[in-house]
Write a protein that holds these residues in place. Structure first.
Motif, PDB file in Angstrom:
ATOM      1  N   GLN A 157       0.850  -1.190   0.000  1.00 58.41           N
ATOM      2  CA  GLN A 157       0.000   0.000   0.000  1.00 58.41           C
ATOM      3  C   GLN A 157       0.884   1.238   0.000  1.00 58.41           C
ATOM      4  O   GLN A 157       1.883   1.291   0.723  1.00 58.41           O
ATOM      5  CB  GLN A 157      -0.937   0.008   1.202  1.00 58.41           C
TER       6      GLN A 157
ATOM      7  N   THR B 267       3.850   7.152   2.570  1.00 53.77           N
ATOM      8  CA  THR B 267       4.099   5.972   3.390  1.00 53.77           C
ATOM      9  C   THR B 267       3.831   4.733   2.553  1.00 53.77           C
ATOM     10  O   THR B 267       2.779   4.632   1.913  1.00 53.77           O
ATOM     11  CB  THR B 267       3.192   5.957   4.629  1.00 53.77           C
TER      12      THR B 267
ATOM     13  N   THR C 259       9.596  -4.491   2.139  1.00 59.63           N
ATOM     14  CA  THR C 259      10.825  -4.091   2.820  1.00 59.63           C
ATOM     15  C   THR C 259      11.268  -2.788   2.179  1.00 59.63           C
ATOM     16  O   THR C 259      11.910  -2.775   1.126  1.00 59.63           O
ATOM     17  CB  THR C 259      11.900  -5.179   2.678  1.00 59.63           C
ATOM     18  N   PHE C 260      10.893  -1.701   2.826  1.00 61.22           N
ATOM     19  CA  PHE C 260      10.966  -0.376   2.214  1.00 61.22           C
ATOM     20  C   PHE C 260      12.349  -0.050   1.664  1.00 61.22           C
ATOM     21  O   PHE C 260      12.477   0.431   0.533  1.00 61.22           O
ATOM     22  CB  PHE C 260      10.541   0.663   3.253  1.00 61.22           C
TER      23      PHE C 260
ATOM     24  N   SER D 193       3.719   0.500   2.756  1.00 63.06           N
ATOM     25  CA  SER D 193       3.669  -0.629   3.675  1.00 63.06           C
ATOM     26  C   SER D 193       3.517  -1.926   2.895  1.00 63.06           C
ATOM     27  O   SER D 193       3.196  -1.917   1.707  1.00 63.06           O
ATOM     28  CB  SER D 193       2.509  -0.464   4.652  1.00 63.06           C
ATOM     29  N   GLY D 194       3.775  -3.043   3.581  1.00 61.69           N
ATOM     30  CA  GLY D 194       3.651  -4.342   2.935  1.00 61.69           C
ATOM     31  C   GLY D 194       4.879  -4.744   2.137  1.00 61.69           C
ATOM     32  O   GLY D 194       4.797  -5.658   1.313  1.00 61.69           O
TER      33      GLY D 194
ATOM     34  N   LYS E 125      10.956   4.690   9.134  1.00 60.41           N
ATOM     35  CA  LYS E 125       9.529   5.009   9.198  1.00 60.41           C
ATOM     36  C   LYS E 125       8.788   4.598   7.938  1.00 60.41           C
ATOM     37  O   LYS E 125       7.587   4.865   7.827  1.00 60.41           O
ATOM     38  CB  LYS E 125       9.346   6.513   9.437  1.00 60.41           C
ATOM     39  N   ASN E 126       9.482   3.987   6.985  1.00 58.87           N
ATOM     40  CA  ASN E 126       8.873   3.639   5.688  1.00 58.87           C
ATOM     41  C   ASN E 126       8.276   4.871   5.005  1.00 58.87           C
ATOM     42  O   ASN E 126       7.186   4.796   4.422  1.00 58.87           O
ATOM     43  CB  ASN E 126       7.797   2.565   5.864  1.00 58.87           C
ATOM     44  N   LYS E 127       8.996   5.964   5.062  1.00 52.29           N
ATOM     45  CA  LYS E 127       8.462   7.207   4.511  1.00 52.29           C
ATOM     46  C   LYS E 127       9.376   7.816   3.456  1.00 52.29           C
ATOM     47  O   LYS E 127      10.610   7.724   3.528  1.00 52.29           O
ATOM     48  CB  LYS E 127       8.236   8.226   5.639  1.00 52.29           C
TER      49      LYS E 127
END
Length: 123
Positions: A3, A23, A28-29, A25-26, A77-79
């Motif tokens: 996402q 952001t 490995t950033f 998710s889901g 933060k996956n950002k």
């Protein structure tokens, strides 16, 4: 599943600043390159900026935004961020965040896309 979600758009006067956030998710950033794209009404989607995965040591910018926009990422933060300064009316568009296989401004390298956030710059 993966996402991707953008935030931070809005209405700003010419010369002003905005900071977009994304952001993801889901996944490995830090394994992935990330990119910002934009699309104005009646125009094709274009690459704005991209950043390599892991430490984000490689970045690229469209000529139209060089010196005004700065891309960055926070893997903890996956950002993903896009700091936009000295905004111009021609920057008005829907801005999209995307997850990709390599740091390029080519949309074809990106597999996952957010829904977009609107940026409007008034003159």
């Amino acid at each position: 599943q993966v996402q991707v979600m953008e935030s931070g758009g809005g209405l700003v006067q010419a010369g002003g600043s905005l900071r977009l956030s994304c952001t993801a998710s889901g996944l490995t950033f830090d394994d992935y390159a990330m990119g910002w794209f934009r699309q104005a009404p009646g125009k094709e989607r274009e690459g704005v900026s991209c950043i390599s995965g892991w430490n984000g040591g490689f970045t690229r910018y469209a000529d139209s935004v060089k010196g005004r926009f700065t891309i960055s990422r926070d893997n903890a933060k996956n950002k993903l961020y896009l700091q936009m300064n000295s905004l111009k009316p021609e920057d008005t568009a829907t801005y999209y965040c995307a997850v990709g296989t390599r740091p390029t401004l080519d949309t074809l390298a990106y597999n996952y896309w957010g829904q977009g956030t609107q940026v409007t710059v008034s003159s």
